[in-house]
Design a protein around this motif. Structure first.
Motif, PDB file in Angstrom:
ATOM      1  N   GLU A   1      -8.017  86.413 -14.012  1.00  0.00           N
ATOM      2  CA  GLU A   1      -7.899  85.112 -14.874  1.00  0.00           C
ATOM      3  C   GLU A   1      -9.074  85.612 -15.841  1.00  0.00           C
ATOM      4  OE1 GLU A   1      -8.294  81.603 -13.142  1.00  0.00           O
ATOM      5  OE2 GLU A   1      -6.344  81.481 -12.010  1.00  0.00           O
ATOM      6  N   ALA A   2     -10.109  86.064 -15.218  1.00  0.00           N
ATOM      7  CA  ALA A   2     -11.280  86.465 -15.823  1.00  0.00           C
ATOM      8  C   ALA A   2     -11.155  87.229 -16.838  1.00  0.00           C
ATOM      9  CB  ALA A   2     -12.409  87.091 -14.828  1.00  0.00           C
ATOM     10  N   PHE A   3     -10.156  88.210 -17.011  1.00  0.00           N
ATOM     11  CA  PHE A   3      -9.809  89.216 -18.221  1.00  0.00           C
ATOM     12  C   PHE A   3      -8.804  88.569 -18.946  1.00  0.00           C
ATOM     13  CE2 PHE A   3     -10.798  93.093 -15.285  1.00  0.00           C
ATOM     14  CZ  PHE A   3     -12.174  92.774 -15.494  1.00  0.00           C
ATOM     15  N   TRP A   4      -8.116  87.722 -18.607  1.00  0.00           N
ATOM     16  CA  TRP A   4      -6.913  87.113 -19.645  1.00  0.00           C
ATOM     17  C   TRP A   4      -7.034  85.982 -19.733  1.00  0.00           C
ATOM     18  CZ3 TRP A   4      -0.962  87.895 -17.929  1.00  0.00           C
ATOM     19  CH2 TRP A   4      -0.219  87.827 -19.006  1.00  0.00           C
ATOM     20  N   ASP A   5      -7.285  85.003 -18.969  1.00  0.00           N
ATOM     21  CA  ASP A   5      -7.631  83.630 -19.486  1.00  0.00           C
ATOM     22  C   ASP A   5      -8.912  83.263 -20.048  1.00  0.00           C
ATOM     23  OD1 ASP A   5      -4.830  83.042 -18.367  1.00  0.00           O
ATOM     24  OD2 ASP A   5      -5.685  82.279 -16.486  1.00  0.00           O
ATOM     25  N   TYR A   6      -9.994  83.804 -19.621  1.00  0.00           N
ATOM     26  CA  TYR A   6     -11.257  83.674 -19.945  1.00  0.00           C
ATOM     27  C   TYR A   6     -11.679  84.981 -20.659  1.00  0.00           C
ATOM     28  CZ  TYR A   6      -9.960  79.738 -17.080  1.00  0.00           C
ATOM     29  OH  TYR A   6      -9.583  78.719 -16.586  1.00  0.00           O
ATOM     30  N   PHE A   7     -11.124  85.912 -21.265  1.00  0.00           N
ATOM     31  CA  PHE A   7     -11.511  86.993 -21.853  1.00  0.00           C
ATOM     32  C   PHE A   7     -12.939  87.029 -22.497  1.00  0.00           C
ATOM     33  CE2 PHE A   7     -11.859  90.303 -25.132  1.00  0.00           C
ATOM     34  CZ  PHE A   7     -11.690  91.429 -24.633  1.00  0.00           C
ATOM     35  N   ARG A   8     -13.813  88.124 -22.331  1.00  0.00           N
ATOM     36  CA  ARG A   8     -14.944  88.297 -22.816  1.00  0.00           C
ATOM     37  C   ARG A   8     -15.284  89.540 -23.212  1.00  0.00           C
ATOM     38  NH1 ARG A   8     -19.891  85.881 -20.344  1.00  0.00           N
ATOM     39  NH2 ARG A   8     -19.736  87.487 -19.096  1.00  0.00           N
ATOM     40  N   LYS A   9     -15.521  89.778 -24.553  1.00  0.00           N
ATOM     41  CA  LYS A   9     -15.587  91.254 -24.743  1.00  0.00           C
ATOM     42  C   LYS A   9     -16.597  91.988 -23.928  1.00  0.00           C
ATOM     43  CE  LYS A   9     -14.714  94.481 -27.940  1.00  0.00           C
ATOM     44  NZ  LYS A   9     -13.400  95.391 -28.277  1.00  0.00           N
ATOM     45  N   GLU A  10     -17.648  91.382 -23.850  1.00  0.00           N
ATOM     46  CA  GLU A  10     -18.868  91.860 -22.937  1.00  0.00           C
ATOM     47  C   GLU A  10     -18.712  92.100 -21.571  1.00  0.00           C
ATOM     48  OE1 GLU A  10     -19.729  87.236 -23.500  1.00  0.00           O
ATOM     49  OE2 GLU A  10     -18.795  89.084 -24.654  1.00  0.00           O
ATOM     50  N   ASP A  11     -17.659  91.689 -21.013  1.00  0.00           N
ATOM     51  CA  ASP A  11     -17.330  92.245 -19.587  1.00  0.00           C
ATOM     52  C   ASP A  11     -16.727  93.370 -19.423  1.00  0.00           C
ATOM     53  OD1 ASP A  11     -18.042  89.677 -18.694  1.00  0.00           O
ATOM     54  OD2 ASP A  11     -15.822  88.689 -18.720  1.00  0.00           O
ATOM     55  N   PHE A  12     -16.391  94.227 -20.966  1.00  0.00           N
ATOM     56  CA  PHE A  12     -15.949  95.531 -20.780  1.00  0.00           C
ATOM     57  C   PHE A  12     -16.879  96.610 -21.342  1.00  0.00           C
ATOM     58  CE2 PHE A  12     -12.191  92.530 -20.729  1.00  0.00           C
ATOM     59  CZ  PHE A  12     -11.452  93.183 -19.718  1.00  0.00           C
ATOM     60  N   GLU A  13     -18.000  96.043 -21.707  1.00  0.00           N
ATOM     61  CA  GLU A  13     -19.018  97.077 -22.108  1.00  0.00           C
ATOM     62  C   GLU A  13     -19.327  98.122 -21.220  1.00  0.00           C
ATOM     63  OE1 GLU A  13     -22.844  95.169 -23.376  1.00  0.00           O
ATOM     64  OE2 GLU A  13     -21.738  93.559 -24.654  1.00  0.00           O
ATOM     65  N   GLY A  14     -19.165  99.352 -21.645  1.00  0.00           N
ATOM     66  CA  GLY A  14     -19.412 100.446 -20.757  1.00  0.00           C
ATOM     67  C   GLY A  14     -18.293 101.032 -20.352  1.00  0.00           C
ATOM     68  N   ILE A  15     -17.221 100.241 -20.195  1.00  0.00           N
ATOM     69  CA  ILE A  15     -15.808 100.848 -19.681  1.00  0.00           C
ATOM     70  C   ILE A  15     -15.228 101.800 -20.713  1.00  0.00           C
ATOM     71  CG2 ILE A  15     -13.646 100.262 -19.115  1.00  0.00           C
ATOM     72  CD1 ILE A  15     -14.758  97.612 -18.017  1.00  0.00           C
ATOM     73  N   ASP A  16     -14.839 103.209 -20.031  1.00  0.00           N
ATOM     74  CA  ASP A  16     -14.322 103.932 -20.992  1.00  0.00           C
ATOM     75  C   ASP A  16     -13.011 104.263 -20.931  1.00  0.00           C
ATOM     76  OD1 ASP A  16     -16.989 105.454 -21.696  1.00  0.00           O
ATOM     77  OD2 ASP A  16     -17.183 105.600 -19.782  1.00  0.00           O
ATOM     78  N   LEU A  17     -12.462 103.577 -19.724  1.00  0.00           N
ATOM     79  CA  LEU A  17     -10.956 103.870 -19.312  1.00  0.00           C
ATOM     80  C   LEU A  17     -10.434 102.817 -18.563  1.00  0.00           C
ATOM     81  CD1 LEU A  17      -8.758 106.000 -19.943  1.00  0.00           C
ATOM     82  CD2 LEU A  17      -9.424 107.236 -17.709  1.00  0.00           C
ATOM     83  N   ILE A  18      -9.111 102.241 -18.621  1.00  0.00           N
ATOM     84  CA  ILE A  18      -8.581 101.313 -17.801  1.00  0.00           C
ATOM     85  C   ILE A  18      -7.171 102.057 -17.364  1.00  0.00           C
ATOM     86  CG2 ILE A  18      -7.577  99.032 -17.711  1.00  0.00           C
ATOM     87  CD1 ILE A  18      -9.262  98.074 -20.264  1.00  0.00           C
ATOM     88  N   ILE A  19      -7.120 101.964 -16.006  1.00  0.00           N
ATOM     89  CA  ILE A  19      -6.062 102.459 -15.473  1.00  0.00           C
ATOM     90  C   ILE A  19      -5.263 101.532 -14.704  1.00  0.00           C
ATOM     91  CG2 ILE A  19      -5.020 104.309 -13.959  1.00  0.00           C
ATOM     92  CD1 ILE A  19      -7.411 105.869 -14.427  1.00  0.00           C
ATOM     93  N   SER A  20      -4.090 101.037 -14.573  1.00  0.00           N
ATOM     94  CA  SER A  20      -3.254 100.394 -13.889  1.00  0.00           C
ATOM     95  C   SER A  20      -2.274 100.957 -12.820  1.00  0.00           C
ATOM     96  CB  SER A  20      -2.144  99.396 -14.990  1.00  0.00           C
ATOM     97  OG  SER A  20      -1.078  98.861 -14.083  1.00  0.00           O
ATOM     98  N   CYS A  21      -2.565 100.223 -11.747  1.00  0.00           N
ATOM     99  CA  CYS A  21      -1.613 101.054 -10.516  1.00  0.00           C
ATOM    100  C   CYS A  21      -0.596 100.295 -10.148  1.00  0.00           C
ATOM    101  CB  CYS A  21      -2.739 101.033  -9.231  1.00  0.00           C
ATOM    102  SG  CYS A  21      -4.164 102.022  -9.321  1.00  0.00           S
TER     103      CYS A  21
END
Length: 196
Positions: free
Chosen positions: A12-32
């Protein structure tokens, strides 16, 4: 390098309440695996980093509606900034489905990767949907892990093995992290950050 692993439950934090700053410094996203295609597409659109994925046992619909802007790493060794990532999605076969395998079928998939594994001199991260047998898995047919994943860890000593499938909210006491030899095993349920 920071990698955000996600699996099984849309955050929910990423989808319903998305904030770009929550992803600062992330280089890659991987779904399992076992995440809505629209969720992965949303992250690929909103966050300016590659989004990689493997299939979960409930991702048969990806065949007709794959996550847009994302990279499928099934049966591949994907290299990003010198980090070699091996993708092997799907679960133990418990009914019919495109992304379910017997131990023999999963072993055959790994066998077909021998040349790629030799050429890349192994891998640093194993990304799967299911856990390894005896590590974060269960006894029911659906949640049993694969024996060949143990063999991959024993032979190649990857730094990480990250999986989903065994939900942390099941009420059973599954650990989030474990060590198997030199490999840190992580259950990526919902979200988990790794810094390499």
């Amino acid at each position: 390098m920071k990698i955000l692993f996600i699996a099984d439950q849309e955050s929910e934090a990423f989808w319903d309440y998305f904030r770009k700053e929550d992803f600062e410094g992330i280089d890659l996203i991987i779904s399992c695996g076992d995440l809505k295609a629209s969720y992965l597409s949303f992250l690929a659109t909103m966050v300016s980093v590659p989004v990689l994925y493997v299939h979960g046992n409930h991702d048969d619909k990806y065949k007709f509606d794959p996550p847009e802007g994302c990279i499928c790493i099934e049966d591949q060794i994907y290299e990003y900034n010198g980090i070699r990532i091996l993708g092997l999605g799907g679960s133990h076969r418990y009914k019919s489905g495109d992304n379910q395998y017997t131990n023999k079928q999963m072993r055959r998939r790994v066998k077909k990767l021998r040349y790629k594994l030799w050429k890349s001199k192994g891998f640093d991260i194993l990304v799967a949907h299911s856990p390894a047998r005896g590590v974060h898995d269960d006894e029911d047919p659906c949640h049993q892990g694969f024996h060949v994943f143990n063999e991959l860890m024993e032979q190649y000593h990857p730094k990480y093995f990250v999986h989903g499938h065994v939900h942390m909210n099941y009420g059973r006491k599954f650990p989030r992290e474990d060590m198997v030899g030199d490999t840190k095993v992580i259950n990526a349920y919902e979200k988990y950050m790794v810094e390499i």
